[in-house]
Design a protein around this motif. Structure first.
Motif, PDB file in Angstrom:
ATOM      1  N   ARG A  99       0.836  -1.201   0.000  1.00  0.00           N
ATOM      2  CA  ARG A  99       0.000   0.000   0.000  1.00  0.00           C
ATOM      3  C   ARG A  99       0.872   1.254   0.000  1.00  0.00           C
ATOM      4  N   ARG A 118      -1.313   1.596   6.375  1.00  0.00           N
ATOM      5  CA  ARG A 118      -2.345   0.697   6.897  1.00  0.00           C
ATOM      6  C   ARG A 118      -2.036  -0.768   6.565  1.00  0.00           C
ATOM      7  N   VAL A 149      -4.327  -3.915   5.914  1.00  0.00           N
ATOM      8  CA  VAL A 149      -5.727  -4.225   5.639  1.00  0.00           C
ATOM      9  C   VAL A 149      -5.855  -5.718   5.364  1.00  0.00           C
ATOM     10  N   ARG A 150      -6.581  -6.412   6.216  1.00  0.00           N
ATOM     11  CA  ARG A 150      -6.744  -7.871   6.117  1.00  0.00           C
ATOM     12  C   ARG A 150      -8.121  -8.189   5.544  1.00  0.00           C
ATOM     13  N   THR A 151      -8.159  -8.935   4.433  1.00  0.00           N
ATOM     14  CA  THR A 151      -9.415  -9.329   3.794  1.00  0.00           C
ATOM     15  C   THR A 151      -9.378 -10.827   3.506  1.00  0.00           C
ATOM     16  N   THR A 163      -2.340 -10.137  10.347  1.00  0.00           N
ATOM     17  CA  THR A 163      -2.282  -8.713  10.684  1.00  0.00           C
ATOM     18  C   THR A 163      -1.219  -8.465  11.741  1.00  0.00           C
ATOM     19  N   ASN A 222      -1.953  -4.749   1.879  1.00  0.00           N
ATOM     20  CA  ASN A 222      -3.196  -5.506   1.858  1.00  0.00           C
ATOM     21  C   ASN A 222      -2.839  -6.982   1.961  1.00  0.00           C
ATOM     22  N   SER A 278      -4.713 -10.719   1.839  1.00  0.00           N
ATOM     23  CA  SER A 278      -5.922 -11.506   1.607  1.00  0.00           C
ATOM     24  C   SER A 278      -5.567 -12.989   1.710  1.00  0.00           C
TER      25      SER A 278
END
Length: 291
Positions: free
Chosen positions: A54, A58, A60-62, A75, A93, A95
């Motif tokens: 990114r 941040r 960001v966990r998806t 995370t 990010n 995922s």
């Protein structure tokens, strides 16, 4: 499965499962953590981790989540890596596509965290060594250092002492009986024996050399886990009916057995059970990234 480098700022990476060929509890430290001896081997069942750098700070966990994103082990791994590097500006990010069942004793969460550390170490160009990443992994969970180590190993202490260990190439049947168990609950049980004799690695090496595919030792957690979750005993029995010699991996609830290359036919299983036919891995697919 091999890593796919899709761009300089993005990676799609595997996070393989592990099996405990045996697991002995040989004592308990004053802080309550258990002292173990075990042989870990990697297998071809794997989660898939997508990492993208990114432009902000941040994490960001998806994707597939088993808890809130802030508490997820991937995370936490990313944040621990940022802290160790002194680089608060880094972001990513993350995922995860889960294939390894949760609460199965197959190390899925720990493997995801290890792959996250290995992948972000490369994407963020941090150049931490294997040993340095393993130290970060220790703060996240007992099994994380093994996945960063990346080869079959004789594991001692609370999981932080790992020695190379040769295991024959093998095929395994894994059964997960549709329900996980809590590792903490198993280790808290007053019925858990904690005084199995500590043996030298050479004893287990000779046992495998002389008796393979019979496995050495036992899993000290198995009787406790069977009492907590009776489905484990049913899964063990399903493999025994095929003439195999199964045992539980880790703290359960998955069970496994060494099998032939073709593998027996299991027949009908309950709809929520999962069956995997896997092969052992000589090393983690990302092992060479830290040479």
């Amino acid at each position: 499965m091999t890593p796919d480098v899709t761009a300089r700022s993005a990676l799609r990476l595997p996070a393989p499962a592990k099996l405990n060929l045996f697991l002995h509890v040989i004592g308990r430290r004053e802080d309550g953590k258990h002292l173990l001896q075990s042989i870990f081997t990697l297998v071809s069942l794997a989660d898939e981790i997508d990492l993208v750098v990114r432009s902000d700070d941040r994490i960001v966990r998806t994707g597939d989540l088993l808890c809130c994103a802030e508490d997820d082990l991937c995370t936490r791994a990313a944040r621990a890596l940022k802290t160790a590097a002194g680089r608060p500006e880094l972001g990513a990010n993350i995922s995860v596509q889960k294939r390894i069942p949760a609460g199965a004793g197959l190390g899925g969460g720990s493997s995801d965290a290890a792959t996250t550390l290995i992948g972000l170490n490369r994407l963020w160009e941090l150049d931490f060594s294997r040993a340095e990443l393993m130290k970060i992994g220790e703060t996240l969970g007992a099994d994380v250092p093994f996945f960063i180590w990346g080869r079959s190993g004789f594991v001692e202490g609370i999981g932080e002492r790992i020695s190379s260990f040769e295991i024959p190439q093998a095929e395994y049947e894994i059964l997960w009986p549709g329900k996980g168990v809590s590792t903490a609950e198993i280790f808290r049980s007053p019925n858990l024996t904690r005084n199995t004799e500590s043996l030298k690695m050479s004893v287990f090496s000779k046992s495998i050399q002389d008796n393979w595919p019979d496995l050495p030792g036992r899993n000290d957690l198995q009787p406790v886990a069977e009492n907590v979750e009776p489905l484990i005993a049913q899964a063990l029995e399903a493999l025994k009916r095929l003439g195999l010699r199964p045992r539980m991996t880790g703290s359960g609830s998955a069970v496994f057995a060494v099998t032939g290359r073709q593998g027996p036919a299991l027949g009908d299983l309950p709809s929520n059970w999962r069956h995997f036919r896997v092969r052992s891995l000589h090393e983690h697919p990302l092992c060479g990234w830290m040479n």
